[in-house]
Design a protein around this motif. Structure first.
Motif, short mmCIF file in Angstrom:
data_model
loop_
_atom_site.label_atom_id
_atom_site.label_comp_id
_atom_site.label_asym_id
_atom_site.label_seq_id
_atom_site.Cartn_x
_atom_site.Cartn_y
_atom_site.Cartn_z
N LEU A 120 0.83 -1.29 0.03
CA LEU A 120 -0.11 0.01 0.04
C LEU A 120 0.92 1.21 -0.12
O LEU A 120 0.57 2.24 -0.79
CB LEU A 120 -0.97 0.02 1.31
CG LEU A 120 -1.81 1.13 1.36
CD1 LEU A 120 -2.84 1.23 0.25
CD2 LEU A 120 -2.76 1.23 2.75
N SER A 121 1.77 1.29 0.60
CA SER A 121 2.84 2.43 0.67
C SER A 121 3.37 2.88 -0.56
O SER A 121 3.52 3.76 -1.02
CB SER A 121 3.98 2.04 1.99
OG SER A 121 4.80 1.15 1.28
N SER A 122 3.66 1.49 -1.31
CA SER A 122 4.46 1.82 -2.64
C SER A 122 3.25 2.40 -3.53
O SER A 122 3.41 3.11 -4.66
CB SER A 122 4.70 0.53 -3.31
OG SER A 122 5.76 0.04 -2.68
N ILE A 123 1.79 1.85 -3.48
CA ILE A 123 1.04 2.57 -4.26
C ILE A 123 0.74 3.83 -3.93
O ILE A 123 0.54 4.68 -4.86
CB ILE A 123 -0.51 1.70 -4.17
CG1 ILE A 123 -0.19 0.19 -4.57
CG2 ILE A 123 -1.61 2.49 -4.56
CD1 ILE A 123 0.01 0.40 -5.88
N GLY A 124 0.74 4.30 -2.62
CA GLY A 124 0.91 5.65 -2.30
C GLY A 124 1.74 6.54 -2.89
O GLY A 124 1.57 7.67 -3.38
N PHE A 125 3.13 6.11 -3.01
CA PHE A 125 3.94 6.78 -3.59
C PHE A 125 3.97 6.96 -5.06
O PHE A 125 4.15 8.18 -5.66
CB PHE A 125 5.44 6.20 -3.03
CG PHE A 125 5.68 5.92 -1.64
CD1 PHE A 125 5.42 6.95 -0.84
CD2 PHE A 125 6.60 4.91 -1.18
CE1 PHE A 125 5.47 6.87 0.54
CE2 PHE A 125 6.88 4.83 0.18
CZ PHE A 125 6.08 5.86 1.09
N ARG A 126 3.51 5.85 -5.81
CA ARG A 126 3.31 5.95 -7.22
C ARG A 126 2.30 6.69 -7.50
O ARG A 126 2.11 7.78 -8.44
CB ARG A 126 3.22 4.55 -7.70
CG ARG A 126 2.99 4.41 -9.24
CD ARG A 126 3.02 3.32 -9.89
NE ARG A 126 2.32 3.12 -11.22
CZ ARG A 126 2.92 3.63 -12.53
NH1 ARG A 126 4.05 4.33 -11.91
NH2 ARG A 126 2.50 3.60 -13.45
N ALA A 149 9.70 12.32 -8.81
CA ALA A 149 9.98 11.37 -7.93
C ALA A 149 10.85 11.90 -6.64
O ALA A 149 10.55 11.65 -5.37
CB ALA A 149 11.23 10.28 -8.49
N LEU A 150 11.69 12.79 -7.11
CA LEU A 150 12.40 13.77 -5.86
C LEU A 150 11.58 14.44 -5.08
O LEU A 150 11.74 14.48 -3.89
CB LEU A 150 13.65 14.64 -6.52
CG LEU A 150 14.60 15.23 -5.35
CD1 LEU A 150 15.27 14.25 -4.61
CD2 LEU A 150 15.62 15.99 -6.58
N PHE A 189 15.83 6.21 -5.45
CA PHE A 189 15.97 5.12 -6.74
C PHE A 189 14.58 4.10 -6.77
O PHE A 189 14.28 3.78 -7.99
CB PHE A 189 17.11 4.46 -6.86
CG PHE A 189 18.29 5.17 -7.61
CD1 PHE A 189 18.65 5.21 -8.88
CD2 PHE A 189 19.05 5.80 -6.68
CE1 PHE A 189 19.50 5.93 -9.44
CE2 PHE A 189 20.08 6.47 -7.08
CZ PHE A 189 20.38 6.61 -8.68
N TRP A 190 14.14 3.98 -5.53
CA TRP A 190 12.78 3.22 -5.49
C TRP A 190 11.59 4.19 -6.03
O TRP A 190 10.89 3.68 -7.02
CB TRP A 190 12.27 3.09 -4.19
CG TRP A 190 13.14 1.84 -3.45
CD1 TRP A 190 13.57 1.92 -2.25
CD2 TRP A 190 13.06 0.59 -3.74
NE1 TRP A 190 14.36 0.77 -1.66
CE2 TRP A 190 13.87 -0.17 -2.75
CE3 TRP A 190 12.96 -0.24 -5.09
CZ2 TRP A 190 14.51 -1.40 -2.84
CZ3 TRP A 190 13.22 -1.64 -4.97
CH2 TRP A 190 13.99 -2.28 -4.24
N PHE A 191 11.68 5.51 -6.12
CA PHE A 191 10.58 6.33 -6.26
C PHE A 191 10.87 6.42 -7.84
O PHE A 191 10.00 6.66 -8.60
CB PHE A 191 10.78 7.65 -5.53
CG PHE A 191 10.21 7.63 -4.30
CD1 PHE A 191 10.35 6.69 -3.32
CD2 PHE A 191 9.38 8.82 -3.74
CE1 PHE A 191 9.70 6.49 -2.30
CE2 PHE A 191 8.79 8.70 -2.64
CZ PHE A 191 8.93 7.51 -1.92
N ILE A 192 12.04 6.49 -8.50
CA ILE A 192 12.21 6.86 -9.74
C ILE A 192 11.68 5.36 -10.63
O ILE A 192 11.05 5.62 -11.56
CB ILE A 192 13.83 6.67 -10.24
CG1 ILE A 192 14.47 8.27 -9.80
CG2 ILE A 192 14.07 6.39 -11.52
CD1 ILE A 192 15.93 8.21 -9.91
#
Length: 290
Positions: free
Chosen positions: A161-167, A182-183, A232-235
């Motif tokens: 869920l956190s990864s979905i929130g960030f994307r 991303a930054l 880099f995760w966010f990229i």
């Protein structure tokens, strides 16, 4: 395939950050060691954003971006808490295998919340790689009780869920290339998480706050590595569905097994070797259909 390179860089940097944080846990406690990645990561991320702003216009976040960011930040903190609970109640192998179910829940959540295409081929690749992780973990499932299993799966789902929130936050930004978006979301995320962790420590765990200040050199190193890995995760999240990123990241399980075999002379059993093979096949399949 920039997201592939970004994911591999992120996984490597995260391993280095975990190593830097490992000693901190025994000295300043779990809360303090967890807070380090946010509190000391924020200045590095903010400095990078200020430098990038010289050449790139920084997108302005709206309420949607802030909402997605808050979901991602809160879910990541909660996932870490459930992870620690699971590790206390089960062996490391069982806990790791349970939390690595994240790509499956992540793919499902992404399809529901962000309407990202799932498809039988992509879901099959994710499932295959995840099953491989469970097999490669070497976990003794006969000793696994129900409560830690539930907390472990919950941890994986919350990380998803956190990864979905960030994307979602990155995609919701109105302008900018993948790097600056991303930054920007990374700085917002770390700011929220650092504020929450500092408030908690001031209220309930001042010993951890003092420990962070006294052990600032290691804390700074862990924070810098954490910010680097997160960028880099966010990229990766900016360029492809988060489930693809987290599935590719499962190759770190194979690398860890290889390193443990070479450095620690630990031999993998046939089940673990089969699991590593499934991870490689699943990741290769995912790259072919992504």
């Amino acid at each position: 395939m920039i997201w592939v390179a970004a994911t591999l860089i992120a996984a490597t940097a995260q391993t280095a950050r975990n190593a830097a944080q490992a000693g901190l846990t025994t000295r300043i406690g779990t809360i303090g060691a967890t807070a380090v990645r946010f509190v000391f990561g924020l200045p590095f991320a903010l400095l990078t954003l200020l430098i990038a702003a010289i050449w790139l216009p920084v997108p302005r976040p709206d309420a949607t971006v802030l909402g997605y960011t808050a979901i991602g930040a809160a879910a990541q903190i909660a996932a870490t808490a459930f992870m620690l609970i699971t590790m206390r109640g089960q062996s490391f192998g069982v806990a790791t295998a349970l939390m690595k179910t994240e790509p499956v829940t992540l793919a499902i959540i992404g399809a529901i919340i962000l309407a990202e295409p799932l498809g039988p081929a992509r879901m099959g690749a994710i499932l295959l790689a995840t099953i491989g992780v469970v097999m490669a973990s070497g976990a003794n499932w006969s000793r696994a009780s129900l409560s830690p299993v539930l907390t472990g799966v919950t941890s994986g789902a919350l990380f998803g869920l956190s990864s979905i929130g960030f994307r979602g936050a990155i995609l919701a930004l109105p302008e900018g290339g993948f790097f600056i978006r991303a930054l920007t979301v990374l700085v917002l995320t770390l700011a929220l998480q650092a504020a929450v962790m500092l408030l908690w420590m001031v209220w309930r765990d001042r010993a951890a706050l003092r420990g962070i200040a006294e052990d600032w050199r290691v804390s700074v190193a862990a924070g810098a590595l954490g910010a680097f890995a997160s960028l880099f995760w966010f990229i990766g999240f900016a360029l492809t569905p988060a489930a693809n990123v987290r599935t590719l990241a499962l190759v770190e399980v194979v690398m860890a097994q290889i390193l443990s075999g070479r450095l620690l002379r630990q031999k993998a059993n046939p089940l673990q070797l089969a699991g590593m093979a499934l991870i490689v096949v699943g990741v290769g399949w995912l790259l072919a259909v992504a």
